[in-house]
Design a protein around this motif. Sequence first.
Motif, PDB file in Angstrom:
ATOM      1  N   LEU A  84      36.809  42.454  29.534  1.00 46.92           N
ATOM      2  CA  LEU A  84      37.732  41.827  30.482  1.00 46.92           C
ATOM      3  C   LEU A  84      37.002  41.381  31.748  1.00 46.92           C
ATOM      4  CD1 LEU A  84      40.794  44.247  30.159  1.00 46.92           C
ATOM      5  CD2 LEU A  84      40.670  41.873  29.369  1.00 46.92           C
ATOM      6  N   MET A  85      36.074  42.211  32.222  1.00 39.26           N
ATOM      7  CA  MET A  85      35.331  41.868  33.434  1.00 39.26           C
ATOM      8  C   MET A  85      34.462  40.633  33.220  1.00 39.26           C
ATOM      9  SD  MET A  85      34.545  42.352  36.555  1.00 39.26           S
ATOM     10  CE  MET A  85      35.295  43.947  36.901  1.00 39.26           C
ATOM     11  N   VAL A  86      33.759  40.587  32.076  1.00 40.65           N
ATOM     12  CA  VAL A  86      32.899  39.430  31.783  1.00 40.65           C
ATOM     13  C   VAL A  86      33.735  38.158  31.687  1.00 40.65           C
ATOM     14  CG1 VAL A  86      31.395  38.389  30.053  1.00 40.65           C
ATOM     15  CG2 VAL A  86      31.098  40.788  30.672  1.00 40.65           C
ATOM     16  N   ASN A  87      34.853  38.230  30.990  1.00 44.00           N
ATOM     17  CA  ASN A  87      35.713  37.050  30.856  1.00 44.00           C
ATOM     18  C   ASN A  87      36.266  36.604  32.206  1.00 44.00           C
ATOM     19  OD1 ASN A  87      35.251  37.187  28.137  1.00 44.00           O
ATOM     20  ND2 ASN A  87      37.320  37.829  27.564  1.00 44.00           N
ATOM     21  N   HIS A  88      36.668  37.571  33.019  1.00 44.34           N
ATOM     22  CA  HIS A  88      37.250  37.238  34.320  1.00 44.34           C
ATOM     23  C   HIS A  88      36.209  36.615  35.250  1.00 44.34           C
ATOM     24  CE1 HIS A  88      39.857  37.502  37.805  1.00 44.34           C
ATOM     25  NE2 HIS A  88      38.915  38.164  38.454  1.00 44.34           N
TER      26      HIS A  88
END
Length: 238
Positions: A84-88
């Motif tokens: 989720l962090m990488v995508n965000h």
Amino acid sequence: MSLGDTSQKLIESAARISSLPTLPPYATALVRAITQESRDLERDIQSLLSPYRSQSSQSQTPGGDTQFKSSFNPADDPALATTLMVNHVTLRRNKRCLLVYHRTRIAHLEKTLWSGLPLTQSSSTPSNPSSQESNLTPSESLLASFLSSLYSQLGAQYPDIDLLGSITPPREVYVEIRVLREVGEVQTEYGSLVLGKNSVHFVRLSDVEGLVRGGVVEVVGEGGCIEIPNLRLPPRVD
């Protein structure tokens, strides 16, 4: 292709714009690819968080959209939290790269228009006299039309003021210039002046300031060429 590669190409394209005399064609393929990647990332984020959403925790945004509060705890699933962090972060970077690219094109367009030269003159070629105009998007063409109209209106309202002149007071009233391109006869406040290529003249700076900005002549002296900055567009007042 890894995440962010397309955005990196767009940033490299924006960096090249600053060093080019004319605007290159709009990077339609790159912009569309980044936009699609951003939509896919947003869709993936929503899909990954969907099991942790509750209908009872929904709320309304000021724009009328429905928001769902998530019960996801990053400590319970570090792998999912990392995804989720990488995508965000990638999604936010894509948005910033798009903003930088479009702002760079607008800044280049403003600089060209407020340099005192029309778009076709600064970029024309014998085979394509309006190459830069054809490189503009519809919104950029609208901006160019607005700025040109604004300058024409201000020029008609204040005919005795050189709106494209330097906002920095000159250090010398009279300067020595070297002609870089054949100009011919020009009219000054105190008579005519013949500017032949490679000729040197001692003239009033105000009489040739427009030619200096256009790169037709250069000011020479002990310090070499003197750069005369262009007038920038004043901030818009709503």
